[in-house]
Design a protein around this motif. Sequence first.
Motif, PDB file in Angstrom:
ATOM      1  N   GLU A   1       0.868  -1.277  -0.077  1.00  0.00           N
ATOM      2  CA  GLU A   1      -0.073   0.020  -0.156  1.00  0.00           C
ATOM      3  C   GLU A   1       0.822   1.278  -0.028  1.00  0.00           C
ATOM      4  O   GLU A   1       0.607   2.335  -0.573  1.00  0.00           O
ATOM      5  N   LEU A   2       1.972   1.168   0.822  1.00  0.00           N
ATOM      6  CA  LEU A   2       2.829   2.649   0.672  1.00  0.00           C
ATOM      7  C   LEU A   2       3.391   2.570  -0.473  1.00  0.00           C
ATOM      8  O   LEU A   2       3.621   3.754  -1.164  1.00  0.00           O
TER       9      LEU A   2
ATOM     10  N   ARG B   1      13.591   3.213  -0.596  1.00  0.00           N
ATOM     11  CA  ARG B   1      14.388   2.011   0.052  1.00  0.00           C
ATOM     12  C   ARG B   1      13.451   0.998   0.134  1.00  0.00           C
ATOM     13  O   ARG B   1      13.529  -0.388  -0.206  1.00  0.00           O
ATOM     14  N   LEU B   2      12.037   1.096   0.340  1.00  0.00           N
ATOM     15  CA  LEU B   2      10.734   0.175   0.341  1.00  0.00           C
ATOM     16  C   LEU B   2      11.009  -0.331  -1.118  1.00  0.00           C
ATOM     17  O   LEU B   2      10.768  -1.644  -1.432  1.00  0.00           O
ATOM     18  N   ALA B   3      11.049   0.405  -2.322  1.00  0.00           N
ATOM     19  CA  ALA B   3      11.050  -0.198  -3.649  1.00  0.00           C
ATOM     20  C   ALA B   3      12.156  -1.075  -3.949  1.00  0.00           C
ATOM     21  O   ALA B   3      12.004  -1.817  -4.520  1.00  0.00           O
ATOM     22  N   ALA B   4      13.242  -0.755  -3.308  1.00  0.00           N
ATOM     23  CA  ALA B   4      14.523  -1.520  -3.520  1.00  0.00           C
ATOM     24  C   ALA B   4      14.543  -2.749  -2.866  1.00  0.00           C
ATOM     25  O   ALA B   4      14.643  -3.776  -3.406  1.00  0.00           O
TER      26      ALA B   4
ATOM     27  N   ARG C   1      11.869  -4.865  -5.057  1.00  0.00           N
ATOM     28  CA  ARG C   1      12.644  -5.439  -6.067  1.00  0.00           C
ATOM     29  C   ARG C   1      13.779  -6.696  -5.700  1.00  0.00           C
ATOM     30  O   ARG C   1      13.743  -7.650  -6.274  1.00  0.00           O
ATOM     31  N   ALA C   2      14.304  -6.641  -4.489  1.00  0.00           N
ATOM     32  CA  ALA C   2      15.050  -7.400  -3.838  1.00  0.00           C
ATOM     33  C   ALA C   2      14.443  -8.595  -3.466  1.00  0.00           C
ATOM     34  O   ALA C   2      14.932  -9.791  -3.796  1.00  0.00           O
ATOM     35  N   THR C   3      13.336  -8.517  -2.746  1.00  0.00           N
ATOM     36  CA  THR C   3      12.417  -9.593  -2.459  1.00  0.00           C
ATOM     37  C   THR C   3      11.702 -10.453  -3.807  1.00  0.00           C
ATOM     38  O   THR C   3      11.839 -11.666  -3.509  1.00  0.00           O
ATOM     39  N   GLU C   4      11.503  -9.739  -4.671  1.00  0.00           N
ATOM     40  CA  GLU C   4      11.120 -10.539  -5.866  1.00  0.00           C
ATOM     41  C   GLU C   4      11.988 -11.108  -6.698  1.00  0.00           C
ATOM     42  O   GLU C   4      12.078 -12.149  -7.142  1.00  0.00           O
TER      43      GLU C   4
END
Length: 166
Positions: free
Chosen positions: A48-49, A112-115, A118-121
Amino acid sequence: MPDPHELDPTQQSLWRPLRLLQASMDADIARVYTDARIDGLKPSYVLELLRLHARGPMTITELAESVNRTHSALSQKVAAMREAGWVETVEGRDARSKKVTLTGKARAVVGRLAAEWRATEAAAAELEAELPYPLSQVVTDMEQALERKSFHDRIAEKLAQDPEWG
């Protein structure tokens, strides 16, 4: 003496291990936030963020539709996110409507959340590559099977055969 599995049907569960696995992986994501000193952030808030960052302020209804959740579920989540300082509600086009928007605290870490997303995916794709049958394919296959016969109908058929239900 009766078999304890017969007395307690919860001793058998096909999907509980999957929920426990997901909880464990979410705990690892939470550890990433803790290691990065992003305090008070739950992994369940990040979708959501990031959506609010990408699309701007939205009503709870708009946000719920965009993440495929019910209005009720999103309303509760927004309340928790507001209490944790990640979002706030602001007046919409008219005094009756309210929009959910990111706080300065959220805007400060959204990159940082977007990074992390992407890292989690990428890590999930790497993990799936190690498996003989990827979970994403299991989900697709299950969705197709449920299109043929809903989970509700499958449960109802089993209950119709169980004398304790009748």
